[in-house]
Design a protein around this motif. Structure first.
Motif, short mmCIF file in Angstrom:
data_model
loop_
_atom_site.label_atom_id
_atom_site.label_comp_id
_atom_site.label_asym_id
_atom_site.label_seq_id
_atom_site.Cartn_x
_atom_site.Cartn_y
_atom_site.Cartn_z
N GLU A 45 -63.83 65.46 5.67
CA GLU A 45 -65.09 64.94 5.64
C GLU A 45 -65.91 64.29 7.82
O GLU A 45 -67.15 64.07 6.88
CB GLU A 45 -64.31 63.34 5.37
CG GLU A 45 -65.32 62.38 4.46
CD GLU A 45 -65.06 60.77 4.00
OE1 GLU A 45 -65.54 60.03 4.50
OE2 GLU A 45 -63.97 60.95 3.56
N ARG A 49 -69.46 65.94 7.64
CA ARG A 49 -70.80 65.11 7.84
C ARG A 49 -71.70 66.11 8.93
O ARG A 49 -72.95 66.07 9.49
CB ARG A 49 -69.85 63.76 8.23
CG ARG A 49 -70.93 62.91 8.46
CD ARG A 49 -70.70 61.73 9.26
NE ARG A 49 -69.63 61.27 9.77
CZ ARG A 49 -68.58 61.10 8.57
NH1 ARG A 49 -68.14 60.74 7.68
NH2 ARG A 49 -66.99 60.93 9.69
N THR A 107 -70.58 65.95 2.34
CA THR A 107 -71.16 64.95 3.17
C THR A 107 -73.18 65.57 2.52
O THR A 107 -73.53 66.51 2.73
CB THR A 107 -71.64 65.16 4.33
OG1 THR A 107 -70.58 64.11 5.09
CG2 THR A 107 -72.50 64.08 5.06
N CYS A 109 -76.96 64.64 2.91
CA CYS A 109 -78.12 63.29 4.04
C CYS A 109 -79.71 64.42 3.62
O CYS A 109 -79.51 64.40 3.13
CB CYS A 109 -77.24 63.73 5.67
SG CYS A 109 -77.87 65.31 6.02
N HIS A 114 -76.83 58.98 4.88
CA HIS A 114 -75.90 59.96 3.99
C HIS A 114 -74.80 59.16 4.44
O HIS A 114 -74.59 58.22 3.64
CB HIS A 114 -75.30 61.46 5.33
CG HIS A 114 -74.67 60.11 6.62
ND1 HIS A 114 -75.39 59.46 7.27
CD2 HIS A 114 -73.39 59.97 6.90
CE1 HIS A 114 -74.78 58.88 8.51
NE2 HIS A 114 -72.98 59.03 7.61
N THR A 115 -73.93 60.50 2.71
CA THR A 115 -72.49 59.90 2.34
C THR A 115 -72.27 60.35 2.33
O THR A 115 -72.79 61.61 2.11
CB THR A 115 -73.44 59.20 1.02
OG1 THR A 115 -72.20 58.64 0.37
CG2 THR A 115 -73.90 60.33 -0.40
N SER A 116 -71.04 60.66 2.94
CA SER A 116 -69.57 61.40 2.52
C SER A 116 -68.47 60.95 1.87
O SER A 116 -68.21 59.88 1.49
CB SER A 116 -69.29 61.81 4.28
OG SER A 116 -69.84 61.95 4.84
#
Length: 196
Positions: A45, A49, A107, A109, A114-116
């Motif tokens: 993760e 990112r 990830t 973004c 952003h979201t992971s």
């Protein structure tokens, strides 16, 4: 809307094409060995990112960037890509007749947002002879793949079963990525329905 895949992986490109996305690719220039995480799941993760954010820095803030990282974990040991045919052979023999985990971090973004997330799939290898492993390594397929096999190729002959997302083992958890992209305004099914 512009989409960039922060990877040159042919498997990931194929999966995004399967999702109906139009995108470009750019390789992130990060030193993966400089990063650590308490677990393999955390590490993938973190790396996804870092890859996405590295590419996003050179893009317009409206561009959506997708970063991903995959590792194979067997008996608590992370198996990345083999560096030599012998290392590939050793990895495959260590997986023979056992379960292992394929962990992918993703990830998405856009600008500062952003979201992971991570996806984990359990894969079971059948018992393998050394000769079978050597034959598989001679195909060349294991050399650019985490865990030294590709489930979408000849490596399928080694796999007895899986529990979880097949596409995750290939390189991207398509269903979860589709949900994440929808949160960023990209609905893959709507895009497919609107195509002539």
């Amino acid at each position: 809307m512009k989409i960039v895949l922060a990877s040159q992986s042919p498997r990931r490109r194929e999966l995004l094409e399967q999702m109906g996305l139009e995108f470009t690719t750019k390789s992130p220039e990060i030193d993966e060995s400089a990063y650590t995480g308490p677990t393999a799941q955390d590490l993938v993760e973190i790396l996804s990112r870092e890859k996405a954010l590295w590419v996003a820095r050179g893009e317009d803030p409206e561009t959506i960037v997708i970063g991903a990282d995959t590792v194979v974990v067997s008996e608590g040991r992370i198996l990345g890509k083999p560096h030599t045919p012998q290392e590939a052979e050793d990895m495959l023999l260590s997986l023979a007749g056992k379960d292992h985990l394929v962990c992918t971090g993703v990830t998405v973004c856009q600008g500062q947002r952003h979201t992971s997330f991570r996806e984990i799939t359990q894969v079971t290898f059948r018992a393998l002879t050394r000769e079978e492993v050597q034959d598989y390594v001679r195909t060349g397929e294991p050399m650019d793949k985490a865990g030294a096999y590709g489930i979408q190729g000849y490596g399928a002959l080694l796999v007895e079963g899986i529990r979880g997302d097949y596409n995750n083992v290939v390189g991207l958890p398509v269903h979860r990525l589709g949900q994440a992209l929808r949160d960023f305004g990209v609905d893959c099914l709507k895009l497919a329905a609107c195509r002539p």
